[in-house]
Design an enzyme around this catalytic site. Structure first.
Site, PDB file in Angstrom:
ATOM      1  N   GLY A   1      14.776  21.954  48.498  1.00 42.55           N
ATOM      2  CA  GLY A   1      14.009  20.973  47.731  1.00 42.55           C
ATOM      3  C   GLY A   1      14.275  20.978  46.232  1.00 42.55           C
TER       4      GLY A   1
ATOM      5  N   ALA B   1      21.491  20.702  47.845  1.00 40.58           N
ATOM      6  CA  ALA B   1      22.280  19.724  48.602  1.00 40.58           C
ATOM      7  C   ALA B   1      21.804  18.310  48.303  1.00 40.58           C
ATOM      8  CB  ALA B   1      22.202  20.027  50.098  1.00 40.58           C
ATOM      9  N   SER B   2      20.685  17.889  48.921  1.00 35.54           N
ATOM     10  CA  SER B   2      20.307  16.473  48.870  1.00 35.54           C
ATOM     11  C   SER B   2      20.059  15.958  47.458  1.00 35.54           C
ATOM     12  CB  SER B   2      19.077  16.213  49.751  1.00 35.54           C
ATOM     13  OG  SER B   2      18.024  17.102  49.426  1.00 35.54           O
TER      14      SER B   2
ATOM     15  N   GLU C   1      16.312  30.569  51.315  1.00 36.20           N
ATOM     16  CA  GLU C   1      15.866  29.175  51.454  1.00 36.20           C
ATOM     17  C   GLU C   1      14.797  29.077  52.533  1.00 36.20           C
ATOM     18  OE1 GLU C   1      19.439  26.343  50.347  1.00 36.20           O
ATOM     19  OE2 GLU C   1      19.611  27.011  52.409  1.00 36.20           O
TER      20      GLU C   1
ATOM     21  N   HIS D   1      23.853  29.905  56.985  1.00 40.84           N
ATOM     22  CA  HIS D   1      22.933  28.868  56.514  1.00 40.84           C
ATOM     23  C   HIS D   1      21.920  28.561  57.630  1.00 40.84           C
ATOM     24  CE1 HIS D   1      21.413  25.013  55.125  1.00 40.84           C
ATOM     25  NE2 HIS D   1      21.797  25.400  53.925  1.00 40.84           N
TER      26      HIS D   1
ATOM     27  N   LYS E   1      27.042  19.769  52.716  1.00 44.39           N
ATOM     28  CA  LYS E   1      26.646  19.644  54.132  1.00 44.39           C
ATOM     29  C   LYS E   1      27.552  18.615  54.829  1.00 44.39           C
ATOM     30  CE  LYS E   1      22.088  21.498  53.357  1.00 44.39           C
ATOM     31  NZ  LYS E   1      20.662  21.525  53.664  1.00 44.39           N
TER      32      LYS E   1
ATOM     33  N   ASN F   1      25.930  22.424  48.039  1.00 48.43           N
ATOM     34  CA  ASN F   1      26.358  22.365  49.437  1.00 48.43           C
ATOM     35  C   ASN F   1      26.417  20.891  49.847  1.00 48.43           C
ATOM     36  OD1 ASN F   1      26.642  22.568  52.185  1.00 48.43           O
ATOM     37  ND2 ASN F   1      24.786  23.785  52.526  1.00 48.43           N
TER      38      ASN F   1
HETATM   39  O1  G3P Z   1      22.210  24.709  51.240  1.00 48.09           O
HETATM   40  C1  G3P Z   1      21.328  24.024  50.438  1.00 48.09           C
HETATM   41  C2  G3P Z   1      20.123  23.612  51.141  1.00 48.09           C
HETATM   42  O2  G3P Z   1      19.896  23.970  52.432  1.00 48.09           O
HETATM   43  C3  G3P Z   1      19.043  22.994  50.415  1.00 48.09           C
HETATM   44  O3  G3P Z   1      19.088  21.654  50.772  1.00 48.09           O
HETATM   45  O4  G3P Z   1      18.684  19.298  50.451  1.00 48.09           O
HETATM   46  O5  G3P Z   1      16.845  20.940  50.115  1.00 48.09           O
HETATM   47  O6  G3P Z   1      18.707  20.833  48.467  1.00 48.09           O
HETATM   48  P1  G3P Z   1      18.281  20.625  49.901  1.00 48.09           P
END
Ligand code: G3P
Length: 222
Positions: free
Chosen positions: A176, A197-198, A141, A93, A11, A9
């Site tokens: 995470g 994502a991150s 999540e 989300h 984002k 994602n």
């Molecule tokens: O949609 C993926 C997400 O919300 C997780 O984000 O940055 O923790 O990988 P992250």
């Protein structure tokens, strides 16, 4: 989308918009080509078509509005995705929550248009409820771990176990997730992949970061 998968994602990260969205999608495609692991990208709505034209791996929207085509200024509709060959959408989300009837409309209409849906859930009750709609996957999540360096696999493995039991659809897990070990553990606990994502968008080398995640799937499979 083939499962298990690494779903990325983008984002609204600055590192993953415009030309950089295309670069990350190409890196994701390279990982898929080199490993055979299914990798899905979800760029922002503005970048969707450019990314679609640049890669052959599945491309998903991050959100859609639950409207039929018509007078809905500023909306992104499933019909728009279908027009340009986008494969599907994420919905509900944690950062863009909608009510249950919205998810219901999106799953139903997406299936009519042969689009896929990843329905997100922040807790067990929502996961169970949205899974009854039969989306292509339910992404679980825990919101408090999103964007952190503490993965759901390490901090809350019981959530993965429980979701896999409760949910009547393939389960993706996220929050995470950044390492090979995070992905391996999630898949060993029964998940059909991860939503991240991150770990990719903020990585110095997104190709390397995606490759590490894909390795988690390879190592978890017999
Ligand atoms: O949609 C993926 C997400 O919300 C997780 O984000 O940055 O923790 O990988 P992250």
């Amino acid at each position: 989308m083939d499962l298990p998968a690494v779903v990325i994602n983008f984002k609204a990260y600055a590192q993953a918009m415009g030309a950089r969205a295309v670069d990350i999608a190409r890196a994701a495609e390279r990982v898929h080509d080199e490993t055979g692991v299914s990798v899905v990208v979800a760029p922002n709505a503005v970048d969707l078509v450019r990314v679609r034209e640049a890669v052959d791996i599945p491309v998903f929207a991050q959100h859609v509005d639950a409207y039929q085509p018509g007078a809905h200024t500023g909306s992104v509709l499933l019909e728009m995705l279908a027009e340009w060959g986008i494969d599907g959408t994420i919905i509900n989300h944690s950062e863009h929550q909608v009510n249950f009837s919205w998810v219901e409309y999106v799953v139903h209409r997406a299936h009519e248009l042969h689009l896929e849906v990843i329905a997100c859930a922040a807790d067990d009750a929502i996961a169970r409820a949205v899974s009854d709609l039969q989306p292509n996957a339910v992404a679980v999540e825990p919101p408090e771990l999103i964007g952190t360096d503490i993965s759901v696999s390490k901090a809350k493995p019981e959530i993965i176990r429980r979701s896999v039991e409760l949910v009547h659809a393939p389960v993706l897990v996220g929050a995470g997730v950044k390492t090979t070990e995070d992905v391996k553990k999630a898949v060993e606990l029964g998940a059909q992949g991860v939503l991240v994502a991150s770990g990719v968008t903020k990585a110095k080398d997104p190709y390397k970061a995606i490759m590490e995640l894909a390795e988690g799937i390879i190592r978890a499979l017999p």
